[in-house]
Enzyme design. Structure first.
Site, PDB file in Angstrom:
ATOM      1  CG  MET A 194      -1.979  -1.095   1.215  1.00 43.96           C
ATOM      2  SD  MET A 194      -3.005  -1.084   2.698  1.00 43.96           S
ATOM      3  CE  MET A 194      -1.893  -1.894   3.869  1.00 43.96           C
TER       4      MET A 194
ATOM      5  CD  GLN B  43       2.779  -4.309  -5.896  1.00 47.91           C
ATOM      6  OE1 GLN B  43       2.509  -3.134  -5.688  1.00 47.91           O
ATOM      7  NE2 GLN B  43       1.881  -5.274  -5.783  1.00 47.91           N
TER       8      GLN B  43
ATOM      9  CB  CYS C 162      -2.021   0.388  -8.876  1.00 43.56           C
ATOM     10  SG  CYS C 162      -2.252   2.091  -8.293  1.00 43.56           S
TER      11      CYS C 162
ATOM     12  CG  ASN D  45      -6.227  -7.590  -1.864  1.00 45.41           C
ATOM     13  OD1 ASN D  45      -6.146  -6.706  -2.708  1.00 45.41           O
ATOM     14  ND2 ASN D  45      -6.114  -7.335  -0.579  1.00 45.41           N
TER      15      ASN D  45
ATOM     16  N   GLY E  14      -5.203  -5.618   3.468  1.00 43.52           N
ATOM     17  CA  GLY E  14      -4.832  -4.247   3.173  1.00 43.52           C
ATOM     18  C   GLY E  14      -5.393  -3.280   4.190  1.00 43.52           C
TER      19      GLY E  14
END
Length: 330
Positions: free
Chosen positions: A19, A72, A102, A204, A228
């Protein structure tokens, strides 16, 4: 037991999601202490890495206590992504993860992140090239598709596996949805139930209670959960889920002193890592959840999120300890 390449990550691992401005070393350390099995860095621009941009290279910092840890990266240009792999390798991560999920406009507009969901062939060819360019396991985080009319995640996941992807994490929304509505885990279960799939499939999106984690494991049959938003300002979520797995019961919420200790440590680690200005600024988003449930707390919270000097934020923590030390969280 789920394995990412040769890395044993346990039975139904809990993964800290990458994040932006959240999954930094201080927060990852707290989540690891409280039960996160795998942690990922904030997503890092491949273009920023090859230009040696300070903000991007700083995100490469990882520490032994975090392992296994994945770095990432995102991008849509093959040469840039391959160069970034070589840079990332020097930091010694256990995993390289590619962000194909994203939804933010300035990422998508460059064809990166979820933008690549409009070009699945490019998504697959980029993954294949990166797999061939490193000995580290390469994983992918993505979404169901661009929109409801283009959900082909079963086929996409199979193709990614076939070119060497070692695990896939799927957010149960499309790019068009952004973070609105409810995450749909059924298509993720279809990926897992595909008889050709043999790599771990992690879910997720909306894992915000221990019961939801159990549902993802038992009803949908996934291999693990990527956490998350539920962890922001609440690193205890990982231990609460694991306790519920083992006992079917909820742990008591962390005490006021546990919360204050975490907030103080979090802020100090952030300052030590990125300096006072950024350390103070980027921990602000956590304070609402650290102290959620305390009545008439606005005055204290405002001091925490508007003060630019660390001494003032620590003073606000001291005031909370003075005025609410006996408060019991429900």
């Amino acid at each position: 037991m789920a394995k990412i390449g040769n890395i044993d990550v346990g039975d139904f691992p809990l993964l800290l999601a990458p994040m932006e401005d959240v999954s930094d070393p201080p927060f990852r350390a707290l989540c690891k202490e409280h039960g996160a099995d795998v942690v990922y860095t904030e997503f890092i621009s491949s273009e920023g890495l090859i230009r040696d941009a300070a903000k991007s290279t700083m995100k490469l910092d990882i520490y032994e206590k975090e392992r296994p840890v994945g770095i990432q990266i995102f991008g849509a240009n093959l040469d840039s992504m391959l160069q970034s792999v070589e840079i990332v390798e020097k930091s010694g991560p256990d995993i390289i993860d590619i962000n194909f999920g994203c939804p933010v406009k300035n990422v998508v507009s460059k064809g990166a992140g979820a933008g690549i969901l409009k070009d699945i062939d490019l998504m697959v060819s980029l993954t294949e090239a990166m797999v061939k360019h490193t000995n580290l396991p390469v994983t992918v985080k993505t979404r169901l598709g661009w929109d409801n009319d283009s959900i082909k995640i079963v086929e996409v996941a199979e193709r990614l596996q076939d070119v060497g992807c070692k695990a896939i994490s799927i957010h149960g929304r499309t790019r068009v949805q952004m973070y609105k509505g409810e995450a749909n885990w059924a298509p993720i279960a279809e990926v897992k139930n595909n008889s050709r799939m043999h790599i771990p499939v992690f879910g997720n999106g909306d894992v915000d209670t221990p019961e939801r984690a159990v549902e993802m494991r038992d009803k949908f049959g996934l291999d693990g959960a990527m956490i998350g938003r539920a962890s922001i300002g609440y690193p205890w979520f990982f231990r609460e889920v694991k306790h519920y797995f083992e006992t079917g019961e909820h742990l008591p919420p962390p005490t006021m002193m546990e919360r204050l200790d975490a907030a103080r440590r979090h802020l100090q680690m952030a300052i030590d890592w990125k300096g006072e200005k950024l350390g103070v600024f980027e921990t602000r988003r956590h304070y609402t959840n650290y102290f959620k449930g305390i009545p008439h707390f606005k005055e204290y919270r405002m001091k925490m999120v508007t003060s630019d000097d660390a001494v003032d934020v620590f003073a606000a923590f001291d005031e909370v300890e003075r005025d609410f030390s006996d408060f019991q969280f429900a």
